[in-house]
Design a protein around this motif. Structure first.
Motif, mmCIF file in Angstrom:
data_model
loop_
_atom_site.group_PDB
_atom_site.id
_atom_site.type_symbol
_atom_site.label_atom_id
_atom_site.label_comp_id
_atom_site.label_asym_id
_atom_site.label_seq_id
_atom_site.Cartn_x
_atom_site.Cartn_y
_atom_site.Cartn_z
ATOM 1 N N VAL A 29 35.537 40.309 47.076
ATOM 2 C CA VAL A 29 35.133 38.867 47.800
ATOM 3 C C VAL A 29 34.351 39.060 49.092
ATOM 4 O O VAL A 29 34.937 39.745 49.976
ATOM 5 N N ARG A 30 33.063 38.896 49.228
ATOM 6 C CA ARG A 30 32.335 39.161 50.618
ATOM 7 C C ARG A 30 32.913 38.418 51.614
ATOM 8 O O ARG A 30 33.206 38.902 52.766
ATOM 9 N N GLN A 31 33.164 37.014 51.525
ATOM 10 C CA GLN A 31 33.429 36.157 52.656
ATOM 11 C C GLN A 31 35.097 36.069 52.630
ATOM 12 O O GLN A 31 35.534 35.401 51.440
ATOM 13 N N LYS A 32 35.747 36.414 53.836
ATOM 14 C CA LYS A 32 37.400 36.104 53.716
ATOM 15 C C LYS A 32 37.180 35.292 55.230
ATOM 16 O O LYS A 32 36.890 35.885 56.078
ATOM 17 N N VAL A 33 37.786 34.100 55.168
ATOM 18 C CA VAL A 33 37.891 33.345 56.268
ATOM 19 C C VAL A 33 39.291 32.854 56.623
ATOM 20 O O VAL A 33 39.959 32.803 55.918
ATOM 21 N N LEU A 34 39.465 32.671 57.905
ATOM 22 C CA LEU A 34 40.629 32.096 58.389
ATOM 23 C C LEU A 34 40.264 31.202 59.621
ATOM 24 O O LEU A 34 39.483 31.409 60.124
ATOM 25 N N LEU A 35 41.096 30.127 59.748
ATOM 26 C CA LEU A 35 41.143 29.470 61.059
ATOM 27 C C LEU A 35 42.515 29.360 61.897
ATOM 28 O O LEU A 35 43.559 29.181 60.841
ATOM 29 N N SER A 75 46.964 26.090 45.284
ATOM 30 C CA SER A 75 46.312 27.319 45.814
ATOM 31 C C SER A 75 45.646 28.066 44.840
ATOM 32 O O SER A 75 46.185 28.544 43.679
ATOM 33 N N LEU A 76 44.682 28.961 45.128
ATOM 34 C CA LEU A 76 44.166 30.161 44.574
ATOM 35 C C LEU A 76 45.183 31.149 44.103
ATOM 36 O O LEU A 76 45.709 31.605 43.097
ATOM 37 N N ASP A 77 46.258 31.548 45.429
ATOM 38 C CA ASP A 77 46.930 32.523 45.341
ATOM 39 C C ASP A 77 48.142 32.246 46.022
ATOM 40 O O ASP A 77 47.720 31.884 47.256
ATOM 41 N N LEU A 115 36.872 33.448 50.082
ATOM 42 C CA LEU A 115 38.482 33.364 50.071
ATOM 43 C C LEU A 115 38.872 32.809 51.466
ATOM 44 O O LEU A 115 38.233 33.286 52.505
ATOM 45 N N TYR A 116 39.570 31.795 51.392
ATOM 46 C CA TYR A 116 40.064 31.286 52.624
ATOM 47 C C TYR A 116 41.507 31.573 52.819
ATOM 48 O O TYR A 116 42.384 31.079 52.050
ATOM 49 N N ILE A 117 42.073 32.199 53.922
ATOM 50 C CA ILE A 117 43.402 32.437 54.291
ATOM 51 C C ILE A 117 43.934 30.967 54.806
ATOM 52 O O ILE A 117 43.635 30.898 55.966
ATOM 53 N N GLN A 118 44.483 30.352 54.124
ATOM 54 C CA GLN A 118 45.318 29.065 54.605
ATOM 55 C C GLN A 118 46.457 29.326 55.462
ATOM 56 O O GLN A 118 46.676 28.548 56.502
ATOM 57 N N ILE A 120 51.862 34.212 52.110
ATOM 58 C CA ILE A 120 50.470 34.066 52.491
ATOM 59 C C ILE A 120 49.945 33.270 51.228
ATOM 60 O O ILE A 120 50.314 33.294 50.243
ATOM 61 N N ARG A 121 49.153 32.272 51.784
ATOM 62 C CA ARG A 121 48.550 31.340 50.852
ATOM 63 C C ARG A 121 47.052 31.467 50.992
ATOM 64 O O ARG A 121 46.626 31.298 51.917
ATOM 65 N N VAL A 122 46.324 31.613 49.727
ATOM 66 C CA VAL A 122 44.711 31.567 49.842
ATOM 67 C C VAL A 122 44.248 30.521 49.134
ATOM 68 O O VAL A 122 44.786 30.199 47.690
ATOM 69 N N VAL A 123 43.120 30.060 49.469
ATOM 70 C CA VAL A 123 42.396 29.104 48.739
ATOM 71 C C VAL A 123 40.831 29.621 48.770
ATOM 72 O O VAL A 123 40.571 30.385 49.188
ATOM 73 N N GLY A 124 40.141 28.920 47.581
ATOM 74 C CA GLY A 124 38.903 29.441 47.563
ATOM 75 C C GLY A 124 38.543 29.759 45.992
ATOM 76 O O GLY A 124 39.322 29.247 45.140
ATOM 77 N N ASP A 125 37.473 30.415 45.738
ATOM 78 C CA ASP A 125 37.213 30.510 44.427
ATOM 79 C C ASP A 125 37.610 32.055 43.802
ATOM 80 O O ASP A 125 37.413 32.276 42.682
ATOM 81 N N GLY A 126 37.918 33.015 44.979
ATOM 82 C CA GLY A 126 38.103 34.200 44.363
ATOM 83 C C GLY A 126 37.247 35.144 43.976
ATOM 84 O O GLY A 126 37.315 36.371 43.584
#
Length: 137
Positions: free
Chosen positions: A99-105, A42-44, A68-71, A58-64
């Motif tokens: 980070v402009r885009q912060k996403v989660l599902l 994970s990124l973080d 940023l995707y909150i997994q 909390i676990r995040v992936v992406g390029d930072g």
């Protein structure tokens, strides 16, 4: 309750399994090795601790940088509704404010929707965004 937060991917595997099982995320715990590798890749990962007990993460992936995707964001049932998840979310939002885009599902539920909306997220079923997902298995 005195919760301490750690920014580290090096978390005891047994405690991670206990946390994921406690919240019913069995799709993750059926393969402990994959879950452990996912945390490390994970990124973080920011975790919440009550003494020596892992109570949330909390676990995040992406390029930072641009995405940023909150997994995962999860808290032991005994610690839910006490602000732990909010504090975890705030730490990620502050750390990655650039980070402009912060996403989660996530799954649809009124309490889940309320939590994310109070933390500044907008559902893609409202507004001009559209979301797509392809889930395997």
């Amino acid at each position: 309750m005195n919760i301490a937060f750690q920014d580290s991917k090096d978390i005891d595997k047994e405690q991670v399994m206990k946390l994921y099982n406690d919240v019913g995320w069995y799709a993750y715990t059926k393969d402990a090795s994959t879950l452990n590798n996912a945390l490390r890749a994970s990124l973080d990962v920011i975790s919440a601790w009550d003494g020596e007990e892992l109570v949330g993460l909390i676990r995040v992936v992406g390029d930072g940088l641009t995405i940023l995707y909150i997994q995962d964001i999860l808290v032991l049932n005994a610690y839910q509704n006490q602000g732990v998840a909010t504090q975890l979310m705030e730490q990620v939002m502050q750390k990655y404010e650039h980070v402009r885009q912060k996403v989660l599902l996530t799954e649809e539920a009124s309490d889940v929707r309320h939590f994310y909306e109070k933390n500044g997220f907008a559902s893609c079923d409202k507004g001009s965004l559209v979301a797509f997902a392809k889930l395997e298995g």
